[in-house]
Structure formats: C-alpha cells, structure tokens
Design a protein around this motif. Structure first.
Motif, PDB file in Angstrom:
ATOM      1  N   GLU A  13       8.335   4.503  -4.301  1.00 28.40           N
ATOM      2  CA  GLU A  13       7.230   5.251  -3.660  1.00 28.40           C
ATOM      3  C   GLU A  13       6.679   5.779  -4.726  1.00 28.40           C
ATOM      4  N   ARG A  14       5.294   5.920  -4.538  1.00 28.85           N
ATOM      5  CA  ARG A  14       4.285   6.678  -5.444  1.00 28.85           C
ATOM      6  C   ARG A  14       3.234   7.454  -4.782  1.00 28.85           C
ATOM      7  N   HIS A  15       3.347   8.690  -4.935  1.00 28.78           N
ATOM      8  CA  HIS A  15       2.373   9.617  -4.246  1.00 28.78           C
ATOM      9  C   HIS A  15       1.535  10.201  -5.104  1.00 28.78           C
ATOM     10  N   TYR A  16       0.257  10.625  -4.844  1.00 28.42           N
ATOM     11  CA  TYR A  16      -0.611  11.147  -5.855  1.00 28.42           C
ATOM     12  C   TYR A  16      -1.185  12.497  -4.993  1.00 28.42           C
ATOM     13  N   THR A  22      -1.784  14.987   0.163  1.00 29.11           N
ATOM     14  CA  THR A  22      -0.947  13.705  -0.943  1.00 29.11           C
ATOM     15  C   THR A  22      -1.280  12.490  -0.166  1.00 29.11           C
ATOM     16  N   SER A  24      -0.488   8.537  -0.405  1.00 29.36           N
ATOM     17  CA  SER A  24       0.662   7.585  -0.541  1.00 29.36           C
ATOM     18  C   SER A  24       0.115   6.462  -0.903  1.00 29.36           C
ATOM     19  N   ASN A  27       4.774   3.281  -0.525  1.00 30.46           N
ATOM     20  CA  ASN A  27       5.645   3.833   0.499  1.00 30.46           C
ATOM     21  C   ASN A  27       6.938   2.954   0.822  1.00 30.46           C
ATOM     22  N   ASP A  63       8.065   8.001  -7.709  1.00 30.42           N
ATOM     23  CA  ASP A  63       8.667   9.356  -6.942  1.00 30.42           C
ATOM     24  C   ASP A  63       9.937   9.127  -6.256  1.00 30.42           C
ATOM     25  N   GLY A 222       1.411   0.538   2.116  1.00 25.66           N
ATOM     26  CA  GLY A 222       2.093   0.896   0.794  1.00 25.66           C
ATOM     27  C   GLY A 222       3.382   0.135   0.641  1.00 25.66           C
TER      28      GLY A 222
END
Length: 227
Positions: A13-16, A22, A24, A27, A63, A222
């Motif tokens: 997972e990578r979220h900004y 937020t 995503s 995901n 993340d 995602g």
C-alpha cells in the motif's frame, strides 16, 4: 520446476496526503516477477506506474505490505542495506538516458562497476562486452552527444545491467524513440534478458512492444491486474 520469483510485492500500500484528503495510489498490490521474464506494465498516466516501480526498486517505503528481492524481505532494512541491494540486485532504465555527458559510452558503463569495487581493467572488459552485445561496440569511445537516441538508450541499458542485477526496472525506456528505433532497442533488451536470466518489468505506453512481452499487467484501483 517453476522458477522462484526474484521480485515480490505482497499487499503493498502507498498513500499520499493531499490537503485534508488521502490519495491511495497502491491499495493491496500483489505482484511476482521471475528470472528470464519480461513483463509489461501498461496503465494510463496517474494510476501509479511510477509508484509501483519505485516500490519495486526500493526507492520508496510502502505504507503497508512487503517488498521481497531475491528472497530477502526489504521493509525492515536500513537505508544503507536498501541502497546496497539497489546497487547489486536492481538495474534502472528511464525514458531519458541520464548518461554522464563528459564521459564516453564505455566509461558510462564502467562507472557503476568501479563504484562496486571492480578494477578498471575488469570494468572495461565487461563494458566492452556489453557494448558488443548491444551492437554498438564501435561507438564505445563516443560521448553521449555524439550518439543517436537509440544508441544512447542502449548504452543506458548496458549501464543498468553492468553489475549483473537480478531485476531490471524500466520506465518508458523507448518513449523518446521512433517506432523503428524503439523496436530495435527492445530487441537488444529482450536478447539480454533471455541470455542472462534477468527479470524485467517495463512500464510502457507502446502497445506493440507490450504485446511482445511475456505478460502484461495494469493497475486498477491500486491493485495489480493481469491483462
């Protein structure tokens, strides 16, 4: 007997953060890449292609989830340990070649080997072999400005594999080239992968080249999806 994967993304997972929201990008992304395999990553801009490549290349921390290179889980490693893996196990090729303009093609390919501790003679021998393999041995003493776009990109590929990595990650490596030159560069890259057992993940908008690869994947909400 099936080959073991040299690159694995497990539930990544990578979220900004974007203001109060937020975003995503990845995901729960899962993906495996095996030696001798070329996989095309085909997805519209903004869907997370570069983020996926950055995760696979240990340039960013996920993340959540795990990235495994050659059987080694990487998330708990120090920055120095991750850098060492990038230096030995991962090669990068970008849309723009990023060659050092003041050095010859041969010297550009020697550079990562010298950084890794090889002698100048060993580095020169390996660089010469790679130039010959990429069919530009006669251009070794030329600086990047004296090379065509296709020649520059073949030097960039040779530099990326100079330290015999296990994984090659390429972000639009033929994006700046005309179709004929792009096909020629891909031919050289494919031959290198087949011969060396390298594993390659190539992000591309070129659907003709994507069709020539072993598998095609995309990103949807995602997640990595087979095409």
């Amino acid at each position: 007997m099936p080959r073991k994967p040299v690159l694995q993304l497990s539930a990544v997972e990578r979220h900004y953060g974007q203001g109060e929201m937020t975003l995503s990008i990845l995901n729960g992304a899962n993906f495996e890449l095996r030696s001798g395999e070329i996989v095309a990553l085909v997805a519209p801009s903004g869907t997370g292609k570069s983020t996926l490549l950055h995760m696979a290349g240990l340039l960013e921390h996920p993340d959540a989830g795990e990235v495994t290179i050659n059987g080694r889980a990487c998330n708990g490693l120090s920055d120095d340990e991750r850098t060492a893996i990038r230096r030995t196990d991962i090669g990068f090729v970008y849309q723009f070649h990023h060659l050092l303009p003041e050095f010859t093609a041969l010297e550009n390919i020697m550079m990562p080997q010298l950084i890794a501790g090889l002698s100048k003679a060993e580095a020169a021998e390996r660089a010469t072999q790679l130039l010959d393999y990429m069919r530009i041995g006669h251009r070794g003493e030329h600086r990047p400005a004296e090379l065509s776009g296709g020649e520059q990109q073949r030097v960039a590929i040779a530099r990326a594999v100079a330290n015999a990595p296990r994984v090659l990650l390429a972000d639009e490596p033929t994006g700046n080239l005309d179709p004929t030159t792009a096909s020629y560069v891909f031919d050289a890259l494919e031959a290198l992968v087949r011969q060396s057992g390298l594993a390659a993940l190539i992000a591309t908008h070129n659907h003709d080249l994507a069709q020539r690869m072993d598998r095609r994947i995309t990103l949807d909400a995602g997640k990595v999806v087979e095409m």
